[in-house]
Scaffold this motif. Structure first.
Motif, PDB file in Angstrom:
ATOM      1  N   GLN A  32      38.884  45.358  45.518  1.00 22.42           N
ATOM      2  CA  GLN A  32      38.856  44.228  44.592  1.00 22.42           C
ATOM      3  C   GLN A  32      39.123  44.702  43.162  1.00 22.42           C
ATOM      4  OE1 GLN A  32      38.774  41.091  45.291  1.00 22.42           O
ATOM      5  NE2 GLN A  32      38.534  40.264  43.240  1.00 22.42           N
ATOM      6  N   GLY A  33      38.525  45.816  42.779  1.00 25.70           N
ATOM      7  CA  GLY A  33      38.763  46.369  41.451  1.00 25.70           C
ATOM      8  C   GLY A  33      40.223  46.744  41.233  1.00 25.70           C
ATOM      9  N   LYS A  74      42.813  45.464  42.811  1.00 24.89           N
ATOM     10  CA  LYS A  74      43.589  44.219  42.770  1.00 24.89           C
ATOM     11  C   LYS A  74      43.470  43.563  41.397  1.00 24.89           C
ATOM     12  CE  LYS A  74      43.843  39.652  44.823  1.00 24.89           C
ATOM     13  NZ  LYS A  74      43.034  38.620  45.448  1.00 24.89           N
ATOM     14  N   MET A  75      42.259  43.510  40.888  1.00 23.88           N
ATOM     15  CA  MET A  75      42.049  42.906  39.574  1.00 23.88           C
ATOM     16  C   MET A  75      42.768  43.676  38.480  1.00 23.88           C
ATOM     17  SD  MET A  75      38.050  41.839  39.938  1.00 23.88           S
ATOM     18  CE  MET A  75      37.869  41.779  38.181  1.00 23.88           C
ATOM     19  N   GLU A 126      46.470  42.840  38.635  1.00 15.99           N
ATOM     20  CA  GLU A 126      46.727  41.491  38.126  1.00 15.99           C
ATOM     21  C   GLU A 126      46.595  41.446  36.605  1.00 15.99           C
ATOM     22  OE1 GLU A 126      43.900  39.230  40.368  1.00 15.99           O
ATOM     23  OE2 GLU A 126      45.192  39.157  42.147  1.00 15.99           O
ATOM     24  N   THR A 127      45.605  42.116  36.079  1.00 17.42           N
ATOM     25  CA  THR A 127      45.405  42.155  34.629  1.00 17.42           C
ATOM     26  C   THR A 127      46.565  42.867  33.945  1.00 17.42           C
ATOM     27  OG1 THR A 127      43.008  42.074  34.891  1.00 17.42           O
ATOM     28  CG2 THR A 127      43.846  42.917  32.789  1.00 17.42           C
ATOM     29  N   ARG A 169      41.788  36.273  32.760  1.00 19.78           N
ATOM     30  CA  ARG A 169      41.563  37.643  33.245  1.00 19.78           C
ATOM     31  C   ARG A 169      40.278  38.209  32.650  1.00 19.78           C
ATOM     32  NH1 ARG A 169      43.239  37.730  37.674  1.00 19.78           N
ATOM     33  NH2 ARG A 169      42.231  39.729  37.663  1.00 19.78           N
ATOM     34  N   ILE A 220      37.424  36.584  34.620  1.00 19.23           N
ATOM     35  CA  ILE A 220      37.350  37.123  35.978  1.00 19.23           C
ATOM     36  C   ILE A 220      36.777  38.539  35.958  1.00 19.23           C
ATOM     37  CG2 ILE A 220      38.775  37.953  37.915  1.00 19.23           C
ATOM     38  CD1 ILE A 220      40.597  35.464  37.342  1.00 19.23           C
ATOM     39  N   ASN A 221      37.256  39.355  35.040  1.00 14.95           N
ATOM     40  CA  ASN A 221      36.762  40.734  34.949  1.00 14.95           C
ATOM     41  C   ASN A 221      35.286  40.769  34.547  1.00 14.95           C
ATOM     42  OD1 ASN A 221      39.225  41.822  35.742  1.00 14.95           O
ATOM     43  ND2 ASN A 221      39.955  42.026  33.651  1.00 14.95           N
ATOM     44  N   PHE A 255      33.247  39.906  37.584  1.00 15.15           N
ATOM     45  CA  PHE A 255      33.228  41.055  38.499  1.00 15.15           C
ATOM     46  C   PHE A 255      32.245  42.111  38.008  1.00 15.15           C
ATOM     47  CE2 PHE A 255      35.167  45.074  40.134  1.00 15.15           C
ATOM     48  CZ  PHE A 255      35.024  44.825  41.490  1.00 15.15           C
TER      49      PHE A 255
END
Length: 78
Positions: free
Chosen positions: A9-10, A12-13, A16-17, A53, A56-57, A60
């Protein structure tokens, strides 16, 4: 979430960022060259994506802190 899921997940994030940041940098270059005007809808869209972003971050990171706290409680008991 287990460690592998968190790491995936990290990653992927992060990807995307980084993609949003690249689009933002490209848009800044277009703004500087005059190819895009500040009122162009692209500007608001990139700004929205960057803010999203960040949110979302932050979510997380909050979840990671919660999981770390739970892990600490579990390991302290053993």
């Amino acid at each position: 979430m287990n460690v592998d899921q968190i790491l995936r997940q990290g990653d992927k994030m992060m990807a995307e960022t980084e993609a949003v940041i690249r689009r933002g940098e490209e848009l800044v270059a277009k703004l500087e060259s005059g190819d895009v005007k500040p009122k162009d809808p692209q500007v608001k869209e990139i700004l929205f994506q960057l803010k999203e972003r960040v949110r979302i971050n932050a979510d997380f990171n909050t979840e990671l802190q919660r999981l770390a706290g739970e892990h600490e409680k579990i390991t302290a008991g053993h």
